[in-house]
Write a protein that holds these residues in place. Structure first.
Motif, PDB file in Angstrom:
ATOM      1  N   ARG A  55       0.825  -1.215   0.000  1.00  9.20           N
ATOM      2  CA  ARG A  55       0.000   0.000   0.000  1.00  9.20           C
ATOM      3  C   ARG A  55       0.856   1.261   0.000  1.00  9.20           C
ATOM      4  NH1 ARG A  55      -5.475  -0.124   2.347  1.00  9.20           N
ATOM      5  NH2 ARG A  55      -6.230  -2.243   2.278  1.00  9.20           N
ATOM      6  N   THR A  88      -4.442   4.862  15.080  1.00  9.25           N
ATOM      7  CA  THR A  88      -5.593   3.998  14.873  1.00  9.25           C
ATOM      8  C   THR A  88      -5.387   2.760  15.726  1.00  9.25           C
ATOM      9  OG1 THR A  88      -5.820   4.778  12.593  1.00  9.25           O
ATOM     10  CG2 THR A  88      -6.942   2.722  13.155  1.00  9.25           C
ATOM     11  N   ARG A 130      -8.605   6.953  16.567  1.00  7.23           N
ATOM     12  CA  ARG A 130      -9.640   6.215  15.835  1.00  7.23           C
ATOM     13  C   ARG A 130      -9.619   4.780  16.338  1.00  7.23           C
ATOM     14  NH1 ARG A 130     -10.627   5.931   9.324  1.00  7.23           N
ATOM     15  NH2 ARG A 130     -12.590   4.778   9.457  1.00  7.23           N
ATOM     16  N   ALA A 174      -6.674   0.284   5.886  1.00  2.10           N
ATOM     17  CA  ALA A 174      -7.391   1.361   5.193  1.00  2.10           C
ATOM     18  C   ALA A 174      -7.550   2.574   6.117  1.00  2.10           C
ATOM     19  CB  ALA A 174      -8.757   0.875   4.715  1.00  2.10           C
ATOM     20  N   ALA A 175      -7.895   2.319   7.375  1.00  2.00           N
ATOM     21  CA  ALA A 175      -8.063   3.433   8.326  1.00  2.00           C
ATOM     22  C   ALA A 175      -6.743   4.166   8.578  1.00  2.00           C
ATOM     23  CB  ALA A 175      -8.647   2.916   9.642  1.00  2.00           C
ATOM     24  N   GLY A 215      -4.324   4.438   6.448  1.00  2.00           N
ATOM     25  CA  GLY A 215      -4.087   5.233   5.237  1.00  2.00           C
ATOM     26  C   GLY A 215      -4.922   6.499   5.216  1.00  2.00           C
ATOM     27  N   GLU A 216      -6.173   6.390   5.624  1.00  2.00           N
ATOM     28  CA  GLU A 216      -7.057   7.549   5.673  1.00  2.00           C
ATOM     29  C   GLU A 216      -6.542   8.574   6.686  1.00  2.00           C
ATOM     30  OE1 GLU A 216     -10.884   5.982   6.697  1.00  2.00           O
ATOM     31  OE2 GLU A 216     -11.046   4.861   4.821  1.00  2.00           O
ATOM     32  N   SER A 217      -5.915   8.122   7.746  1.00  2.00           N
ATOM     33  CA  SER A 217      -5.475   9.026   8.796  1.00  2.00           C
ATOM     34  C   SER A 217      -4.396   9.989   8.328  1.00  2.00           C
ATOM     35  CB  SER A 217      -4.984   8.253  10.029  1.00  2.00           C
ATOM     36  OG  SER A 217      -3.713   7.664   9.800  1.00  2.00           O
ATOM     37  N   ARG A 227      -4.140  11.006   5.143  1.00  2.00           N
ATOM     38  CA  ARG A 227      -4.687  11.823   4.043  1.00  2.00           C
ATOM     39  C   ARG A 227      -5.562  12.951   4.548  1.00  2.00           C
ATOM     40  NH1 ARG A 227      -4.662   6.673   1.591  1.00  2.00           N
ATOM     41  NH2 ARG A 227      -6.800   6.179   2.191  1.00  2.00           N
ATOM     42  N   ARG A 228      -5.898  12.939   5.831  1.00  2.00           N
ATOM     43  CA  ARG A 228      -6.766  13.989   6.389  1.00  2.00           C
ATOM     44  C   ARG A 228      -6.040  15.298   6.525  1.00  2.00           C
ATOM     45  NH1 ARG A 228      -9.754  10.598  11.128  1.00  2.00           N
ATOM     46  NH2 ARG A 228     -10.771   9.174   9.739  1.00  2.00           N
TER      47      ARG A 228
END
Length: 182
Positions: free
Chosen positions: A31, A118, A146, A174-175, A177-179, A181-182
Motif C-alpha cells: 500500500r 488507529t 480512531r 485502510a483506516a 491510510g485515511e489518517s 490523508r486527512r
C-alpha cells in the motif's frame, strides 16, 4: 527502506492475529508504507523465532523495549501508528497512560504529538463487557484516536470462538491510510 514513503508504525499485542504480522507488513508495504514494527513484550516472545525475518522484511529492528538513555533512535519518525491487534490490557493501559511497555509509551506520546493513531481491538465479548474497557475506548476516542470497534472494524467474538484468520486487517490498514490523508 525509502525515506520518501510514509512511515507506518505497526504495533501489536499478544492476541492470535499478531501471529500473521509478516503478511500484514507485506500488505502495508504494498500500500506504499515504509513499516516499522513494535510489539508488546509478550507478543515479541510469541514471535521470537520470526523476529530476524521480520527485521529483514521491514529493514528495522523490531522494538519491544525502551532504549537506554543515550542510545540512538533506530526508527524513522512515524507518519501514522496502527495498533492492531490491541488487547484489553493494551487498550486500558494506553487510555490510562500506563506506559510500562515501549509500544504503549510511544502510542501515548503519539496522542500528545498529534501523530495519527488507529487502534483495532482483539477481545472477546466477556472482556469488552468489562466497564473499564468501554471507558478506555471512550477516553481514546475523545483524545482523537480512531478506535475500530464494532461494525466496519473488529466485532468481538464469544469467548473461545475467535477466528484469528477473520481479523479485519484490511479495515485497519485502510483506516491508517485515511489518517494520513486527512
Amino acid at each position: 527502506m525509502s525515506a520518501t514513503r510514509p512511515v507506518l508504525y505497526l504495533f501489536g499485542s499478544a492476541a492470535p492475529p499478531v501471529l500473521d504480522v509478516a503478511h500484514v507488513v507485506r500488505q502495508a508495504q504494498d500500500r506504499g508504507w515504509d513499516v516499522a514494527l513494535g510489539l508488546t513484550p509478550t507478543a515479541a516472545s510469541w514471535l521470537q523465532a520470526e523476529l530476524p525475518e521480520l527485521e529483514r522484511l521491514t529493514g528495522y529492528p523490531v522494538k519491544s523495549a525502551y532504549r537506554r538513555p543515550g542510545d540512538p533512535d533506530v526508527l524513522p519518525p512515524a507518519d501514522a501508528v496502527l495498533f492492531a491487534p490491541g488487547t484489553m490490557n493494551s487498550i486500558n493501559s494506553l487510555a490510562l497512560g500506563i506506559t510500562t511497555s515501549w509500544v504503549i509509551g510511544y502510542a501515548a506520546e503519539a496522542i500528545g504529538k498529534g501523530i495519527p493513531l488507529t487502534v483495532m481491538p482483539c477481545t472477546n465479548t466477556a472482556l469488552t463487557g468489562h466497564p473499564q474497557f468501554l471507558r478506555s475506548v471512550t477516553t481514546l476516542r475523545d483524545a482523537g484516536v480512531r478506535v475500530l470497534l464494532g461494525e466496519g472494524g473488529f466485532v468481538p467474538n464469544i469467548p473461545g470462538q475467535g477466528k484469528p484468520e477473520a481479523y479485519p486487517w484490511e479495515a485497519a490498514l485502510a483506516a491508517a491510510g485515511e489518517s494520513v490523508r486527512r
